[in-house]
Write a protein that holds these residues in place. Structure first.
Motif, PDB file in Angstrom:
ATOM      1  N   VAL A 118       2.316  10.064  -5.876  1.00 22.43           N
ATOM      2  CA  VAL A 118       2.917  11.369  -5.605  1.00 22.43           C
ATOM      3  C   VAL A 118       3.512  11.934  -6.896  1.00 22.43           C
ATOM      4  O   VAL A 118       3.372  13.107  -7.200  1.00 22.43           O
ATOM      5  CB  VAL A 118       3.985  11.268  -4.496  1.00 22.43           C
ATOM      6  N   GLY A 119       4.175  11.097  -7.685  1.00 21.48           N
ATOM      7  CA  GLY A 119       4.736  11.533  -8.958  1.00 21.48           C
ATOM      8  C   GLY A 119       3.665  11.971  -9.941  1.00 21.48           C
ATOM      9  O   GLY A 119       3.829  12.931 -10.684  1.00 21.48           O
ATOM     10  N   LEU A 120       2.542  11.276  -9.951  1.00 26.04           N
ATOM     11  CA  LEU A 120       1.435  11.668 -10.825  1.00 26.04           C
ATOM     12  C   LEU A 120       0.895  13.038 -10.418  1.00 26.04           C
ATOM     13  O   LEU A 120       0.619  13.877 -11.258  1.00 26.04           O
ATOM     14  CB  LEU A 120       0.309  10.631 -10.751  1.00 26.04           C
ATOM     15  N   ALA A 121       0.774  13.253  -9.130  1.00 21.90           N
ATOM     16  CA  ALA A 121       0.261  14.533  -8.645  1.00 21.90           C
ATOM     17  C   ALA A 121       1.237  15.663  -8.936  1.00 21.90           C
ATOM     18  O   ALA A 121       0.828  16.797  -9.165  1.00 21.90           O
ATOM     19  CB  ALA A 121      -0.026  14.446  -7.151  1.00 21.90           C
ATOM     20  N   ASN A 122       2.530  15.378  -8.942  1.00 16.79           N
ATOM     21  CA  ASN A 122       3.531  16.420  -9.185  1.00 16.79           C
ATOM     22  C   ASN A 122       3.366  17.020 -10.583  1.00 16.79           C
ATOM     23  O   ASN A 122       3.348  18.233 -10.735  1.00 16.79           O
ATOM     24  CB  ASN A 122       4.929  15.826  -8.996  1.00 16.79           C
ATOM     25  N   VAL A 135       0.840  -1.200   0.000  1.00 14.43           N
ATOM     26  CA  VAL A 135       0.000   0.000   0.000  1.00 14.43           C
ATOM     27  C   VAL A 135       0.877   1.253   0.000  1.00 14.43           C
ATOM     28  O   VAL A 135       0.615   2.215  -0.722  1.00 14.43           O
ATOM     29  CB  VAL A 135      -0.958  -0.013   1.215  1.00 14.43           C
ATOM     30  N   GLY A 136       1.947   1.239   0.790  1.00 14.99           N
ATOM     31  CA  GLY A 136       2.847   2.393   0.857  1.00 14.99           C
ATOM     32  C   GLY A 136       3.538   2.658  -0.462  1.00 14.99           C
ATOM     33  O   GLY A 136       3.650   3.809  -0.900  1.00 14.99           O
ATOM     34  N   ILE A 137       3.992   1.626  -1.134  1.00 14.29           N
ATOM     35  CA  ILE A 137       4.679   1.798  -2.419  1.00 14.29           C
ATOM     36  C   ILE A 137       3.709   2.310  -3.480  1.00 14.29           C
ATOM     37  O   ILE A 137       4.042   3.211  -4.252  1.00 14.29           O
ATOM     38  CB  ILE A 137       5.347   0.475  -2.860  1.00 14.29           C
TER      39      ILE A 137
END
Length: 167
Positions: free
Chosen positions: A34-38, A26-28
């Motif tokens: 996060v990269g998609l949101a960036n 789940v953490g990975i």
């Protein structure tokens, strides 16, 4: 009566390992989002920055320019009334980290390259873009997801969309 408490059983140990594996998975997967949101956040900030630029130029007496810069392994957006050079980083908003790549009409915006920053202006008379290189200028944000901002020079309109770009 003797108490034979010898620690964890094999079944208890396997259950603990399985729970840890689930949390790790789940953490990975959350970290990859996060990269998609960036890239999405960066493209949104540039797109909304173009709208702000138009607003600044229509309401203020001074002509305002928007700069997209690459400095210190990150991307920054800033506004300035100085047409000759971009403002300092202290006046800029951080819009993306070094994992992104922003292209202006196919040319990378990178510190130390031929294109370290882009300057965009608005014509007060009709709201059209100035300092754009083509009648239709494209700003591409490449990350885990890719975004394209298309700017129409003659009308000052701009559109943000998610795309698939082959590098």
């Amino acid at each position: 009566m003797k108490n034979h408490n010898e620690g964890f059983s094999l079944v208890e140990f396997i259950v603990v390992i399985a729970i840890l594996a689930i949390f790790t998975g789940v953490g990975i997967s959350a970290f990859s989002y996060v990269g998609l949101a960036n890239a999405s956040k960066c493209s949104y900030k540039i797109d909304s920055g173009l709208t702000k630029l138009k607003s600044y130029n229509m309401s203020d007496a001074d002509k305002t320019y928007m700069y997209i810069m690459h400095k210190n392994n990150g991307y920054y957006l800033a506004y300035s009334t100085n047409p000759s050079s971009p403002p300092s980083l202290s006046k800029a908003e951080h819009i993306g980290n070094g994992s992104l790549l922003i292209k202006y009409d196919g040319t990378n915006i990178l510190e130390g390259s031929s294109l370290e920053y882009v300057k965009i202006g608005i014509n007060k008379k009709d709201g059209s873009f100035v300092y754009t290189s083509n009648p239709i200028t494209k700003i591409t944000i490449l990350g885990k997801s890719d975004y394209l901002i298309t700017m129409v020079q003659s009308t000052g309109k701009h559109v943000r969309e998610q795309v698939n770009v082959d590098i």
